[in-house]
Scaffold this active site. Structure first.
Site, PDB file in Angstrom:
ATOM      1  N   ASP A  21     113.191   9.926 -17.906  1.00 52.92           N
ATOM      2  CA  ASP A  21     113.373  10.422 -19.271  1.00 52.92           C
ATOM      3  C   ASP A  21     112.328   9.832 -20.222  1.00 52.92           C
ATOM      4  O   ASP A  21     111.841   8.726 -20.009  1.00 52.92           O
ATOM      5  CB  ASP A  21     114.799  10.065 -19.734  1.00 52.92           C
ATOM      6  N   TRP A  26     107.210  10.165 -25.622  1.00 53.18           N
ATOM      7  CA  TRP A  26     105.902   9.552 -25.316  1.00 53.18           C
ATOM      8  C   TRP A  26     104.786  10.382 -25.953  1.00 53.18           C
ATOM      9  O   TRP A  26     103.887   9.846 -26.608  1.00 53.18           O
ATOM     10  CB  TRP A  26     105.737   9.481 -23.797  1.00 53.18           C
ATOM     11  N   HIS A  38     104.918  15.669 -20.287  1.00 49.85           N
ATOM     12  CA  HIS A  38     105.360  16.077 -18.950  1.00 49.85           C
ATOM     13  C   HIS A  38     104.220  15.916 -17.935  1.00 49.85           C
ATOM     14  O   HIS A  38     104.441  15.448 -16.821  1.00 49.85           O
ATOM     15  CB  HIS A  38     105.855  17.527 -18.965  1.00 49.85           C
ATOM     16  N   ASN A  69     118.854  21.596 -18.892  1.00 47.89           N
ATOM     17  CA  ASN A  69     117.472  21.742 -19.369  1.00 47.89           C
ATOM     18  C   ASN A  69     117.040  23.213 -19.498  1.00 47.89           C
ATOM     19  O   ASN A  69     116.058  23.514 -20.177  1.00 47.89           O
ATOM     20  CB  ASN A  69     116.478  20.992 -18.469  1.00 47.89           C
ATOM     21  N   ARG A 195     122.875   6.787 -20.566  1.00 43.89           N
ATOM     22  CA  ARG A 195     123.875   7.767 -20.142  1.00 43.89           C
ATOM     23  C   ARG A 195     123.434   8.394 -18.830  1.00 43.89           C
ATOM     24  O   ARG A 195     122.300   8.222 -18.393  1.00 43.89           O
ATOM     25  CB  ARG A 195     124.105   8.822 -21.230  1.00 43.89           C
ATOM     26  N   SER A 197     123.950  11.849 -18.005  1.00 38.36           N
ATOM     27  CA  SER A 197     123.472  13.232 -18.174  1.00 38.36           C
ATOM     28  C   SER A 197     123.717  14.119 -16.942  1.00 38.36           C
ATOM     29  O   SER A 197     122.816  14.825 -16.482  1.00 38.36           O
ATOM     30  CB  SER A 197     121.988  13.258 -18.568  1.00 38.36           C
TER      31      SER A 197
HETATM   32  C1  IPE Z   1     118.075  14.179 -18.158  1.00 40.63           C
HETATM   33  O1  IPE Z   1     117.240  14.056 -19.271  1.00 40.63           O
HETATM   34  C2  IPE Z   1     117.515  15.197 -17.218  1.00 40.63           C
HETATM   35  C3  IPE Z   1     116.249  14.836 -16.581  1.00 40.63           C
HETATM   36  C4  IPE Z   1     115.638  13.689 -16.666  1.00 40.63           C
HETATM   37  C5  IPE Z   1     115.681  15.848 -15.745  1.00 40.63           C
HETATM   38  P1  IPE Z   1     117.553  14.806 -20.626  1.00 40.63           P
HETATM   39  O2  IPE Z   1     116.518  14.408 -21.595  1.00 40.63           O
HETATM   40  O3  IPE Z   1     117.720  16.255 -20.386  1.00 40.63           O
HETATM   41  O4  IPE Z   1     118.970  14.192 -21.006  1.00 40.63           O
HETATM   42  P2  IPE Z   1     119.798  14.182 -22.364  1.00 40.63           P
HETATM   43  O5  IPE Z   1     119.966  15.600 -22.768  1.00 40.63           O
HETATM   44  O6  IPE Z   1     119.012  13.427 -23.366  1.00 40.63           O
HETATM   45  O7  IPE Z   1     121.073  13.513 -22.035  1.00 40.63           O
HETATM   46  C1  IPE Z   2     112.255  13.986 -19.306  1.00 30.64           C
HETATM   47  O1  IPE Z   2     111.673  13.823 -20.543  1.00 30.64           O
HETATM   48  C2  IPE Z   2     111.802  15.245 -18.605  1.00 30.64           C
HETATM   49  C3  IPE Z   2     112.834  16.290 -18.504  1.00 30.64           C
HETATM   50  C4  IPE Z   2     114.065  16.205 -18.942  1.00 30.64           C
HETATM   51  C5  IPE Z   2     112.442  17.527 -17.866  1.00 30.64           C
HETATM   52  P1  IPE Z   2     112.202  14.571 -21.823  1.00 30.64           P
HETATM   53  O2  IPE Z   2     111.513  15.880 -21.941  1.00 30.64           O
HETATM   54  O3  IPE Z   2     113.680  14.640 -21.834  1.00 30.64           O
HETATM   55  O4  IPE Z   2     111.697  13.605 -22.978  1.00 30.64           O
HETATM   56  P2  IPE Z   2     112.462  13.170 -24.294  1.00 30.64           P
HETATM   57  O5  IPE Z   2     113.818  12.694 -23.891  1.00 30.64           O
HETATM   58  O6  IPE Z   2     112.542  14.375 -25.159  1.00 30.64           O
HETATM   59  O7  IPE Z   2     111.623  12.101 -24.876  1.00 30.64           O
HETATM   60 MG    MG Z   3     115.127  13.406 -22.536  1.00 32.23          MG
END
Ligand code: IPE
Ligand code: IPE
Ligand code: MG
Length: 246
Positions: A21, A26, A38, A69, A195, A197
């Site tokens: 996450d 970042w 990403h 997602n 968490r 998730s």
């Molecule tokens: C959890 O990250 C899913 C993945 C890392 C693929 P999210 O960024 O989607 O989680 P929440 O929504 O903040 O809990």
């Molecule tokens: C994790 O990073 C990648 C996926 C959930 C696919 P995020 O895209 O959730 O990054 P933040 O949480 O918004 O920083």
């Molecule tokens: Mg995230």
């Protein structure tokens, strides 16, 4: 200090799972669009896969895309799917060279055709590799996984294949996406969120949890070593007393 050298090779977690996450934050911190986060996240994936192999970890499971997602902006979902295809194409050689078997868990039928095709090609090509199993959780949701288990077992009960009294942990395990994997020993989540998730709810029943503020694109080998060293300091009691263990 040499962190890697302080890892006890006899007490390695058999199964590490990571909630990768913080890619978005970042990128934002650096003034980039989320997609750049990403892209840089895939570099961490490569590093961590490499170091888990070097260390002798048998199973690594990475949460790459959750069922939730899909609710992100269409363009971000598209970017993530494209990145998946290009990473699979790029990394097949690394997987082969390092004897790594690729596997995937989740509602894989819901993935776009291109992703599905590339994914299963790599799974097929690496199926006889044996050094480490790398499992990607894609379109994965633990509740959905459990719902499917309940449906499958109910059908077997209805058709007299299983009697209800026989339903136990091992039968549930056999019906999960993770049927071939041991329980998670160490669960790592980056980015400061504490968490789960909807990740591997059943499989983490007795996992050691490790949360770090490091954002996924910054997560390097040293951070993994730190997590494993911390894991090795924990006393896993599984309900028993400390005295019983010694
Ligand atoms: C959890 O990250 C899913 C993945 C890392 C693929 P999210 O960024 O989607 O989680 P929440 O929504 O903040 O809990
Ligand atoms: C994790 O990073 C990648 C996926 C959930 C696919 P995020 O895209 O959730 O990054 P933040 O949480 O918004 O920083
Ligand atoms: Mg995230």
């Amino acid at each position: 200090m040499d962190l890697k050298a302080s890892i006890q090779t006899k007490k390695l977690p058999r199964h590490i799972a990571i909630i990768m996450d913080g890619n978005g934050r970042w990128a934002k911190q650096k003034g980039y669009i989320r997609a750049v986060g990403h892209e840089n996240g895939t570099k961490s994936v490569r590093q961590i896969v490499e170091s888990c192999t070097e260390l002798g970890i048998e199973n690594l499971t990475l949460y790459a895309f959750s069922t939730e997602n899909w609710n992100r902006p269409k363009l971000e979902v598209k970017t993530l799917m494209k990145l998946l295809v290009s990473s699979l194409k790029k990394e097949i050689k690394t997987l082969q060279d390092n004897n790594i078997k690729l596997s995937a868990i989740g509602a894989l039928d819901t993935l776009p055709n291109k992703v599905h095709k590339e994914l299963f090609e790599v799974i097929e090509k690496t199926k006889n590799n044996s050094r480490m199993t790398l499992t990607l959780a894609l379109s994965y949701g633990s509740r959905e996984e459990i719902i499917n288990v309940v449906k499958e077992i109910s059908n077997k009960v209805k058709n007299n294949i299983i009697s209800p009294e026989k339903i136990d942990e091992s039968i549930i395990n056999e019906h999960l996406y993770t049927q071939n994997l041991p329980d998670v020993d160490l669960l790592i989540r980056t980015s400061g969120e504490q968490r789960i998730s909807n990740f591997l709810l059943w499989q983490i029943a007795y996992a050691e949890l490790f949360f770090t503020n490091v954002l996924w694109p910054d997560f390097a080998k040293e951070h993994l070593y730190e997590a494993i060293i911390e894991y090795q300091k924990r006393e896993r009691r599984f309900g028993k007393t400390s005295e019983q263990l010694s």
